[in-house]
Design a protein around this motif. Structure first.
Motif, short mmCIF file in Angstrom:
data_model
loop_
_atom_site.label_atom_id
_atom_site.label_comp_id
_atom_site.label_asym_id
_atom_site.label_seq_id
_atom_site.Cartn_x
_atom_site.Cartn_y
_atom_site.Cartn_z
N ARG A 61 0.64 -1.37 0.05
CA ARG A 61 0.12 -0.12 -0.08
C ARG A 61 0.89 1.42 0.04
O ARG A 61 0.45 2.39 -0.41
CB ARG A 61 -0.89 -0.10 1.17
CG ARG A 61 -1.95 -1.04 0.90
CD ARG A 61 -2.94 -0.91 2.37
NE ARG A 61 -3.74 -1.89 2.47
CZ ARG A 61 -5.20 -1.91 2.32
NH1 ARG A 61 -5.61 -0.47 2.32
NH2 ARG A 61 -6.25 -2.67 1.82
N LEU A 101 0.89 3.44 -3.33
CA LEU A 101 0.11 4.44 -3.59
C LEU A 101 0.49 5.86 -3.08
O LEU A 101 -0.02 6.70 -3.94
CB LEU A 101 -1.18 4.27 -2.59
CG LEU A 101 -2.41 3.17 -3.14
CD1 LEU A 101 -3.21 3.03 -1.92
CD2 LEU A 101 -2.82 3.31 -4.44
N TYR A 130 -7.23 2.21 -3.70
CA TYR A 130 -7.02 0.70 -3.83
C TYR A 130 -7.91 -0.21 -3.47
O TYR A 130 -8.91 -0.08 -2.44
CB TYR A 130 -5.93 0.42 -2.71
CG TYR A 130 -5.53 -1.07 -2.63
CD1 TYR A 130 -5.14 -2.03 -3.61
CD2 TYR A 130 -5.47 -1.60 -1.44
CE1 TYR A 130 -4.90 -3.13 -3.69
CE2 TYR A 130 -5.08 -3.25 -1.28
CZ TYR A 130 -4.65 -3.80 -2.19
OH TYR A 130 -4.57 -5.09 -2.25
N GLN A 167 -8.35 -6.36 -6.52
CA GLN A 167 -6.95 -6.51 -6.61
C GLN A 167 -6.89 -5.26 -7.86
O GLN A 167 -6.13 -5.46 -9.00
CB GLN A 167 -6.35 -7.57 -7.24
CG GLN A 167 -6.08 -8.30 -5.92
CD GLN A 167 -5.08 -7.91 -4.87
OE1 GLN A 167 -3.99 -7.52 -5.05
NE2 GLN A 167 -5.51 -7.19 -3.72
N LEU A 197 -6.44 -0.72 -8.78
CA LEU A 197 -6.15 0.51 -8.49
C LEU A 197 -7.08 1.52 -9.21
O LEU A 197 -7.14 1.32 -10.75
CB LEU A 197 -4.92 1.22 -8.76
CG LEU A 197 -3.56 0.30 -7.88
CD1 LEU A 197 -2.33 1.00 -8.29
CD2 LEU A 197 -3.78 0.73 -6.42
N PRO A 211 1.32 -3.49 -9.94
CA PRO A 211 0.18 -2.46 -10.49
C PRO A 211 0.67 -2.63 -11.93
O PRO A 211 1.72 -2.24 -12.36
CB PRO A 211 0.12 -1.20 -9.87
CG PRO A 211 1.12 -1.28 -8.60
CD PRO A 211 1.95 -2.47 -8.85
#
Length: 62
Positions: free
Chosen positions: A10, A13, A27, A32, A34, A50
């Motif tokens: 995380r 992000l 998130y 799963q 973004l 990602p």
């Protein structure tokens, strides 16, 4: 043997932004992904990484 998918960190992000709008992302742990609400796109997370390619993103429903 079953493999569990790699976990998404995380903290990423803080560094990642939407490649279309350059806005922050949300998130979605269940999917799963973004999510970029501004671009109405959901970017997949595969093996904890990602995939920030517009061609790989899923369009969001209104």
């Amino acid at each position: 043997m079953s493999e569990t998918p790699a976990a998404f960190d995380r903290r990423m992000l803080e560094a990642l932004v939407c490649p279309v709008t350059h806005a922050t992302l949300e998130y979605d742990a269940g999917a799963q992904e973004l999510v970029s609400k501004g671009a109405k796109l959901a970017f997949p997370i595969r093996n904890g990484i990602p995939v920030m390619l517009v061609d790989e993103a899923r369009p969001l429903d209104d």
